[in-house]
Every structure is written in structure tokens, then in C-alpha cells.
Design an enzyme around this catalytic site. Structure first.
Site, PDB file in Angstrom:
ATOM      1  N   ASP A 194       0.874  -1.176   0.000  1.00  0.00           N
ATOM      2  CA  ASP A 194       0.000   0.000   0.000  1.00  0.00           C
ATOM      3  C   ASP A 194       0.908   1.221   0.000  1.00  0.00           C
ATOM      4  O   ASP A 194       1.759   1.364   0.881  1.00  0.00           O
ATOM      5  CB  ASP A 194      -0.882   0.032   1.249  1.00  0.00           C
ATOM      6  CG  ASP A 194      -1.970  -1.029   1.235  1.00  0.00           C
ATOM      7  OD1 ASP A 194      -2.264  -1.553   0.145  1.00  0.00           O
ATOM      8  OD2 ASP A 194      -2.515  -1.332   2.301  1.00  0.00           O
ATOM      9  N   ASP A 235     -13.541  -3.738  -1.726  1.00  0.00           N
ATOM     10  CA  ASP A 235     -13.367  -3.513  -0.289  1.00  0.00           C
ATOM     11  C   ASP A 235     -14.736  -3.669   0.359  1.00  0.00           C
ATOM     12  O   ASP A 235     -15.658  -2.897   0.059  1.00  0.00           O
ATOM     13  CB  ASP A 235     -12.813  -2.114  -0.021  1.00  0.00           C
ATOM     14  CG  ASP A 235     -11.434  -1.909  -0.640  1.00  0.00           C
ATOM     15  OD1 ASP A 235     -10.693  -2.905  -0.766  1.00  0.00           O
ATOM     16  OD2 ASP A 235     -11.095  -0.764  -0.990  1.00  0.00           O
TER      17      ASP A 235
END
Length: 256
Positions: free
Chosen positions: A11, A130
Site C-alpha cells: 500500500d 473492499d
């Protein structure tokens, strides 16, 4: 049975690798090129590289970082974050990405997935989902899709959305449990299994790995085709090689 993949996830925000808990409380984990090279050397099957604030910040693609990583890493590289149009897919592939992950933009414009897979093939388009549990205890399980790095609720059902994306040509689903992200409490196996069993394409389980058993559980109990992790690799808890050796001992086929 095909080999199951272990995929470290980077990330990235502001050019640095970070790791959060439940999509917030970000902590610095290092330089993306150095970390990617380390995972390549450890035997990772792929690397996933997500610019987690590109969409919410309205920033352009981080092509210079992708080029630098691609020049050092010789395993498949999936890149996501800030992809808004088919032209962005082309730019990232040219920068050295092998697969492109789309998330918020697929919800804003589902035709983007159809167009991108039509032009470049299903094998290089990954739809990232997500998902957060939205059902109350005692109710049949449901999960809602969120976008913009987990900041924006969509009202979409995660299982139904995964089915639509597969129908539009997505080659893989990257499924992250927002409830488990960074908690090290294991995958949401109910979510992983629900999506894996509902779609005809590979599902990558993400969110919650705290140890090697969690990786094996994602495959065996979650029916995932690949498992993605960050914290356990970034901070030296385990190497990718250790993870593969454990999976092999558990009878799960992996590339050693």
C-alpha cells in the site's frame, strides 16, 4: 490442482509503503522499490501495488514509481489506485505493470471494466472489492462495498457486485475485508468463501493475516485461489519462503 499464490501487498501513499488498521492509522513501512525487490528475492508469486489515496486525493498515476519497481522485479506486478479510464490502463501497462486493479472507478463506471477487458484481455484486469459486514448478528450475512479507500459506502452487495464484475470480464477479484484489514485476526472466511463460491474467476483473499495458518485457512476454508498479506511480511514476522514452506506442509500446492 493449480498452485496457490502468495502475494505481498504494498500500500503506497506519497511514494512510501504504509500499513494501516481498518484502512486508517497508517504507519510507514519503507521504500517501495527496496521492499518489492526483497519480495521478489524471497520467491513471491506476484506483487500487488496499491496507491491507496490516489482516488480520494484526485491524484494522477504514480508512473515513475511503477517504472522503478518494474525495472527491479521480475514477477507479475498488479497495480491499482487512481485508474479512471482505459487510457490509464494503457499507461500503467506501458510503465511495466502486468495487471491493473480497478476499484472506485469500476463502481462509478462499470463499462470501464468491459472496455478494458475488451481491449487488453481479462487476464490483466483485476477488480478490487473492499467489503464491510453490514448484517446484524443473527441475520443472514451481507457485506457492503466501499470505495475511495474505504471512505465511501456504495449500498452495493459485495457478492452480487463480484458476480457482475466477473460477468463484465474481470479476470480476478481482489477481495479485502475492511473489518479485518490490519487486525491480524485472520481473513473473514465467510466473506471469502461467499465470493469465491459465487464467481467463476480466481479470488485473492485480503485483510487480516496475522500468521501462516491464516494463509492456509484462506485457501482451504475460504476457497480463495491466492492469498495477499502485508503486515506479516513488511515487519519481518515471516518471509514469503516461510509462508510457502508452511503451505506445502499443509498439503496446499505452491511454487517453491
Amino acid at each position: 490442482m493449480l498452485a496457490k499464490r502468495i502475494i505481498p501487498c504494498l500500500d503506497v501513499t506519497n511514494g512510501r509503503v504504509v500499513k494501516g488498521v481498518n484502512f486508517v492509522e497508517l504507519r510507514d513501512a519503507g521504500d517501495p522499490v527496496e521492499i518489492a525487490r526483497r519480495y521478489d528475492e524471497q520467491g513471491a508469486d506476484e506483487i500487488t501495488f496499491l496507491d491507496i489515496t490516489a482516488t480520494s486525493d484526485g491524484r494522477d498515476l504514480i508512473l515513475h514509481i511503477i517504472e522503478a519497481v518494474a525495472s527491479q522485479v521480475f514477477i507479475p506486478l498488479t497495480v491499482g489506485g487512481g485508474v479512471r479510464a482505459v487510457e490509464d490502463v494503457r499507461r500503467l501497462l506501458n510503465a511495466g505493470a502486468d495487471k491493473i486493479s480497478v476499484n472506485s472507478s469500476a463502481i462509478a463506471n462499470p463499462q470501464l471494466v468491459s472496455d478494458a477487458t475488451g481491449k487488453y484481455g481479462s487476464q490483466c484486469i483485476v477488480v478490487a472489492i473492499d467489503a464491510k459486514r453490514s448484517s446484524a448478528p443473527g441475520e443472514p450475512p451481507r457485506w457492503e462495498v466501499f470505495t475511495h479507500g474505504g471512505r465511501k459506502a456504495t449500498g452495493l452487495d459485495a457478492v452480487e457486485w463480484a458476480k457482475e464484475m466477473a460477468a463484465r470480464g474481470a479476470g480476478e477479484i481482489l477481495l479485502t475485508s475492511m473489518d479485518r484489514d490490519g487486525t491480524k485476526s485472520g481473513f473473514d472466511l465467510e466473506l471469502t468463501r461467499a465470493v469465491s463460491d459465487a464467481v467463476p474467476v480466481p479470488v485473492i483473499a485480503s485483510g487480516g493475516v496475522g500468521g501462516l495458518q491464516d494463509l492456509a485457512d484462506g485457501i482451504r476454508l475460504g476457497h480463495a485461489d491466492a492469498v495477499l498479506a502485508a503486515s506479516i511480511f513488511h515487519y519481518g514476522q515471516h518471509t514469503v519462503g516461510e509462508a510457502k514452506a508452511f503451505m506445502a506442509r499443509e498439503g496446499i500446492p505452491v511454487r517453491i
